[in-house]
Design a protein around this motif. Structure first.
Motif, PDB file in Angstrom:
ATOM      1  N   ALA A 244     115.949  42.000  43.990  1.00  0.00           N
ATOM      2  CA  ALA A 244     116.075  41.211  42.759  1.00  0.00           C
ATOM      3  C   ALA A 244     117.531  41.142  42.321  1.00  0.00           C
ATOM      4  N   SER A 245     118.265  42.250  42.444  1.00  0.00           N
ATOM      5  CA  SER A 245     119.680  42.274  42.063  1.00  0.00           C
ATOM      6  C   SER A 245     120.494  41.306  42.919  1.00  0.00           C
ATOM      7  N   LEU A 246     120.282  41.372  44.229  1.00  0.00           N
ATOM      8  CA  LEU A 246     121.012  40.488  45.139  1.00  0.00           C
ATOM      9  C   LEU A 246     120.632  39.030  44.924  1.00  0.00           C
ATOM     10  N   GLY A 247     119.326  38.767  44.739  1.00  0.00           N
ATOM     11  CA  GLY A 247     118.860  37.392  44.557  1.00  0.00           C
ATOM     12  C   GLY A 247     119.317  36.794  43.245  1.00  0.00           C
ATOM     13  N   LEU A 248     119.146  37.524  42.154  1.00  0.00           N
ATOM     14  CA  LEU A 248     119.591  37.022  40.855  1.00  0.00           C
ATOM     15  C   LEU A 248     121.104  36.852  40.829  1.00  0.00           C
ATOM     16  N   GLY A 249     121.807  37.784  41.478  1.00  0.00           N
ATOM     17  CA  GLY A 249     123.259  37.703  41.508  1.00  0.00           C
ATOM     18  C   GLY A 249     123.769  36.460  42.204  1.00  0.00           C
ATOM     19  N   TYR A 250     122.965  35.916  43.118  1.00  0.00           N
ATOM     20  CA  TYR A 250     123.371  34.675  43.800  1.00  0.00           C
ATOM     21  C   TYR A 250     122.864  33.437  43.083  1.00  0.00           C
TER      22      TYR A 250
ATOM     23  N   LEU B  64     123.902  27.709  37.727  1.00  0.00           N
ATOM     24  CA  LEU B  64     124.749  27.390  36.569  1.00  0.00           C
ATOM     25  C   LEU B  64     126.055  26.727  36.992  1.00  0.00           C
ATOM     26  N   GLY B  65     126.116  26.278  38.236  1.00  0.00           N
ATOM     27  CA  GLY B  65     127.243  25.477  38.690  1.00  0.00           C
ATOM     28  C   GLY B  65     128.414  26.239  39.271  1.00  0.00           C
ATOM     29  N   VAL B  66     128.221  27.511  39.592  1.00  0.00           N
ATOM     30  CA  VAL B  66     129.302  28.305  40.188  1.00  0.00           C
ATOM     31  C   VAL B  66     129.421  27.963  41.669  1.00  0.00           C
ATOM     32  N   HIS B  67     130.644  27.921  42.179  1.00  0.00           N
ATOM     33  CA  HIS B  67     130.882  27.629  43.592  1.00  0.00           C
ATOM     34  C   HIS B  67     130.199  28.670  44.476  1.00  0.00           C
TER      35      HIS B  67
END
Length: 306
Positions: A212-218, A224-227
């Motif tokens: 969940a940490s890895l998935g949410l972090g990506y 939200l439009g981050v590269h």
């Protein structure tokens, strides 16, 4: 409890890791926050707000024993580890952003980690502690010392001897990985008779929390439009926690091996999990690139490969 682990190995391991972080930092890493406020804000919101909420929900869902529940919350409150930089580099993330996030989050954690830990202790109220456990002011100062003083020393060394800091970067990273493994092995060995039951208690929840940490972090930054490169950096930063810090808080500060079990198990789980998630993200990125090619280019590439 192994007194050598508590009094010598843990402080030494954490000092090496945080000193290594300091060797990689300059004041520009903190100034970079002003140039990229959006992505830093999103990543910190995930790290400081969403992850503790996810951990709290999982703890309630699995109905963990109080000490293990508090240990999960301590883990969730710990900042990203320096190993996140390595994974970010391997999967073409923005390593400079990783360094910035690790630096900023390590400073903020001096405040947020005691808050979340004391909340968890008050909510779950472990009967084994007799109501005496907690991060009072003196223990908060201890957290401050073990987190920030080695970082400050490392930064001072880099400022005065940049060539030395660059030469030492790789050896210190290797040493950090070695001591991290040693701390995890030592923590598990100290409770070896209970390891099977601990794995049964926290193995699934720790794995779910890691993914969940890895998935949410990506995906949160990406949506939200981050590269993409910055989203990869956020994923690794948020998913690869400083397990050694969480273990040190549990054993050296709160005097409980049981509290350290979730962090010790996480330290084992997070490396293959981060590698697998990084591979999936990279594979998805290659697929997106291929889909974005004109039809003629894709046909030509297919014919060339045939």
């Amino acid at each position: 409890m192994d007194s050598a682990l508590t009094s010598v190995a843990l402080p030494a391991a954490l000092a090496i890791i945080m000193f290594g972080l300091g060797l990689s930092l300059t004041s520009a890493d903190f100034a970079r926050v002003a140039r990229h406020p959006k992505v830093v804000t999103i990543a910190l919101a995930c790290q400081l707000l969403i992850l503790p909420a996810v951990a709290f929900g999982l703890v309630l869902m699995f109905d963990l024993p109080p000490l293990l529940a508090v240990g999960m919350m301590v883990l969730a409150a710990s900042p990203g580890g320096t190993t996140a930089n390595l994974f970010s580099h391997l999967y073409r993330g923005d390593v400079a952003l990783n360094i910035t996030l690790t630096a900023v989050n390590s400073v903020i954690a001096v405040v947020t980690l005691p808050i979340i830990t004391n909340f968890a202790l008050g909510y779950f109220d472990p009967a084994e502690t007799g109501g005496t456990m907690g991060l009072q002011f003196t223990k908060v100062l201890q957290v401050f010392a073990i987190v920030l003083i080695p970082v400050a020393i490392g930064m001072a060394v880099r400022a005065r001897r940049e060539d030395f800091a660059r030469r030492m970067d790789r050896p210190v990273r290797i040493a950090s990985a070695v001591v991290l493994v040693a701390v995890i092995v030592g923590t598990i060995a100290a409770e070896r008779e209970n390891v099977p039951s601990y794995l049964a208690d926290v193995g699934v929840i720790v794995t779910m929390f890691c993914l969940a940490s890895l998935g949410l972090g990506y995906w949160v930054p990406k949506l939200l439009g981050v590269h993409r490169r910055q989203a990869i950096a956020c994923s690794m930063e948020i998913g690869v926690h400083n397990s050694t810090l969480a273990i040190a808080i549990a054993i050296s500060v709160l005097d409980s091996v049981d509290l350290a079990i979730p962090a010790a198990v996480y330290g084992v789980v997070m490396f293959p999990a981060a590698a697998a998630v990084g591979w999936l993200i990279s594979r998805g990125a290659r697929a997106e690139t291929a889909d974005a090619l004109p039809v003629q280019d894709r046909t030509e590439r297919a014919s060339e490969s045939g």
